[in-house]
Design an enzyme around this catalytic site. Structure first.
Site, PDB file in Angstrom:
ATOM      1  CB  SER A 165      -0.746   0.056   1.163  1.00  0.00           C
ATOM      2  OG  SER A 165      -0.245   0.040   2.341  1.00  0.00           O
TER       3      SER A 165
ATOM      4  CE  LYS B  52      -3.028   2.004   4.966  1.00  0.00           C
ATOM      5  NZ  LYS B  52      -2.628   1.217   3.865  1.00  0.00           N
TER       6      LYS B  52
END
Length: 180
Positions: free
Chosen positions: A47, A89
């Site tokens: 990700s 993230k």
């Protein structure tokens, strides 16, 4: 002359002993506070490509967010929805920011963001855009926008879910250094 050599030798030994004690104390301090001040983490998914890839090892600062809030652009480690899951993230929006996703791009407070690290098109998911970030929350996304479970599907992330800030990449050695 011989007496001066003895004094110099004693001074050198004392200095070596002081440095050894200081280094030993630093190592003990680092070991004892390892999981409270900093931690080592491994990237397990895709990700955050191309910024971070699976198998890379990171140093996480777990201390500084006790004194200041995360900022836009920070790469953070989040305690995921499942207790064992930890997510890496990037902070896109802080409290009060309005996030919008249009035409494959992110708009922050009405302005198109410059995100050279992004891989793929940014799409919407289950959250309604434009989205205003609430107090005590962050809006986070992975850099690999087409393959990231982030605030677009999980919703905003509470400050209390932030474990720490990624500060260094330590493995592989040829990628050692700052991640920003």
């Amino acid at each position: 002359m011989e007496e001066q050599d003895q004094v110099t030798k004693k001074g050198w030994k004392r200095e070596l002993r002081e440095w050894t004690v200081a280094l030993g104390m630093a190592l003990v301090f680092a070991f004892l506070f390892q999981n409270y001040v900093y931690a080592q983490s491994e990237v397990h998914n895709i990700s955050m490509q191309n910024t971070l890839v699976a198998g890379q090892r990171l140093i996480e600062d777990k201390w500084s967010y006790h004194f200041k809030h995360p900022q836009r652009g920070d790469i953070v480690i989040i305690k995921g929805p499942e207790s064992e899951l930890r997510l890496v993230k990037r902070v896109i929006g802080i409290p009060g920011d309005e996030i919008d996703v249009r035409d494959g791009a992110v708009y922050l407070n009405g302005e198109l963001t410059h995100e050279p690290y992004v891989k793929g098109m940014t799409t919407t998911s289950s959250i309604q855009f434009p989205y205003k970030v609430e107090p005590g929350k962050l809006f986070v996304m992975g850099d690999n926008r087409e393959h990231s479970e982030d605030s677009r599907s999980l919703g905003p992330i509470a400050f209390s879910s932030i474990e720490g800030k990624v500060v260094y990449r330590i493995w592989p050695i040829d990628k050692f250094g700052n991640v920003y």
